[in-house]
Motif scaffolding. Structure first.
Motif, mmCIF file in Angstrom:
data_model
loop_
_atom_site.group_PDB
_atom_site.id
_atom_site.type_symbol
_atom_site.label_atom_id
_atom_site.label_comp_id
_atom_site.label_asym_id
_atom_site.label_seq_id
_atom_site.Cartn_x
_atom_site.Cartn_y
_atom_site.Cartn_z
ATOM 1 N N GLU A 86 -30.135 44.008 7.642
ATOM 2 C CA GLU A 86 -30.672 43.046 6.673
ATOM 3 C C GLU A 86 -30.369 43.470 5.246
ATOM 4 N N ILE A 87 -30.422 44.770 4.988
ATOM 5 C CA ILE A 87 -30.077 45.284 3.650
ATOM 6 C C ILE A 87 -28.587 45.103 3.387
ATOM 7 N N TYR A 88 -27.780 45.400 4.397
ATOM 8 C CA TYR A 88 -26.326 45.273 4.250
ATOM 9 C C TYR A 88 -25.920 43.829 3.942
ATOM 10 N N LYS A 89 -26.582 42.868 4.563
ATOM 11 C CA LYS A 89 -26.240 41.461 4.346
ATOM 12 C C LYS A 89 -26.444 41.022 2.895
ATOM 13 N N LYS A 90 -27.254 41.742 2.168
ATOM 14 C CA LYS A 90 -27.498 41.411 0.765
ATOM 15 C C LYS A 90 -26.567 42.153 -0.187
ATOM 16 N N LEU A 99 -24.568 41.417 13.818
ATOM 17 C CA LEU A 99 -25.238 42.696 14.024
ATOM 18 C C LEU A 99 -24.416 43.640 14.898
ATOM 19 N N SER A 100 -23.826 43.129 15.960
ATOM 20 C CA SER A 100 -23.071 43.999 16.866
ATOM 21 C C SER A 100 -21.855 44.613 16.178
ATOM 22 N N THR A 101 -21.200 43.848 15.306
ATOM 23 C CA THR A 101 -20.061 44.377 14.554
ATOM 24 C C THR A 101 -20.521 45.442 13.564
#
Length: 289
Positions: A86-90, A99-101
């Motif tokens: 979730e942090i990475y997506k921002k 998520l799996s990647t």
């Protein structure tokens, strides 16, 4: 695990519907306490299958002071993946990965893991370096040298660093107590407890910690006392917990620590063996992030 089912019934009967941070909704009860006597067996829920390997790996991760989920991912434990994702997506580096990647990149790319797999100063950091203090080593030393002290406490709640954590600690503080019969007991205060997914895991984790610390200081493991602030069942887990209540608990398993292990700080997942675990089939439920 009648004690766990007693907790489920208590929250269903006496809890109230309440909004929550995840917007999932819960049935919530404030202030519960349950006691698990380790002389009766290891308190691992039997009314559904618990992935005990994950309990072991996560606990050893805490003990090591590590806060990067690459250790978990490399050991096939995926219970923390959603929070750094979730942090990475921002972030500016996000390229639309699912998520799996994201998890596979953590597994195979050390540089990516260094940048995006760290949870901030969560449990392990606080246990081993709370503003420069190694709480775990201090605790073990004090249990050996002053067992009757009332100060055998570890806190994961560090107000100066909470905002830097991917998820503020749910299990916030725990205290050890040496009883008159020289058994080591442990009470956990958990500010927030997800009854279906999280709490069975937390019970097993801290019961295992009690066993490991007992072995380290030469005492017998006694009782795990579990105190929860906001004990809640997510609304999308109601049917799952009710299904558990229809199942008859099975005999509790045991824990075996392989011979020759000298220190809690040198353990590997293979050194901790679960014996005679009988369980009902797994029940799936979505984690609220």
């Amino acid at each position: 695990m009648q004690e766990y089912l007693k907790l489920v019934k208590n929250v269903l009967k006496n809890g109230v519907e309440k909004a929550d941070r995840t917007k999932t909704g819960t049935i919530s009860l404030f202030g519960t306490q349950n006691r698990y006597n380790l002389a009766q067996g290891f308190p691992l829920v039997t009314t559904k299958k618990i992935y005990f390997h994950a309990v072991v790996v996560e606990l050893l991760w805490f003990i090591s002071g590590n806060t990067n989920i690459k250790y978990l991912v490399d050991n096939n434990v995926n219970i923390w993946n959603e929070w750094p994702f979730e942090i990475y997506k921002k972030s500016k580096e996000y390229q639309g990965e699912d998520l799996s990647t994201f998890v596979e990149k953590i597994r195979t790319d050390y540089q990516f893991a260094d940048l995006h797999a760290n949870l901030g100063p969560v449990y392990g950091k606080q246990w081993r370096n709370f503003n420069g203090k190694d709480q775990l080593k201090t605790l073990i030393n004090n249990l050996k040298n002053d067992p009757d002290s009332r100060r055998h406490i570890i806190s994961a709640w560090n107000p100066s660093e909470v905002e830097d954590m991917a998820l503020p600690p749910c299990h916030t503080m725990f205290q050890f107590y040496v009883s008159g019969d020289r058994k080591l007991n442990l009470q956990l205060y958990q500010r927030s407890g997800d009854i279906f997914l999280g709490v069975p895991f937390n019970i097993a984790s801290y019961a295992l910690l009690l066993i490991l610390i007992s072995k380290e200081v030469g005492l017998e493991a006694g009782e795990f006392v579990h105190t929860i602030g906001d004990a809640h069942i997510y609304l999308n887990h109601i049917e799952q917990v009710k299904e558990q209540l229809t199942r008859e608990p099975k005999k509790l398993p045991k824990i075996k620590i392989k011979d020759g292990i000298k220190s809690i700080f040198n353990l590997t997942p293979e050194d901790i063996v679960l014996v005679d675990y009988e369980f009902h089939p797994r029940i799936k439920g979505l984690v609220a992030v």
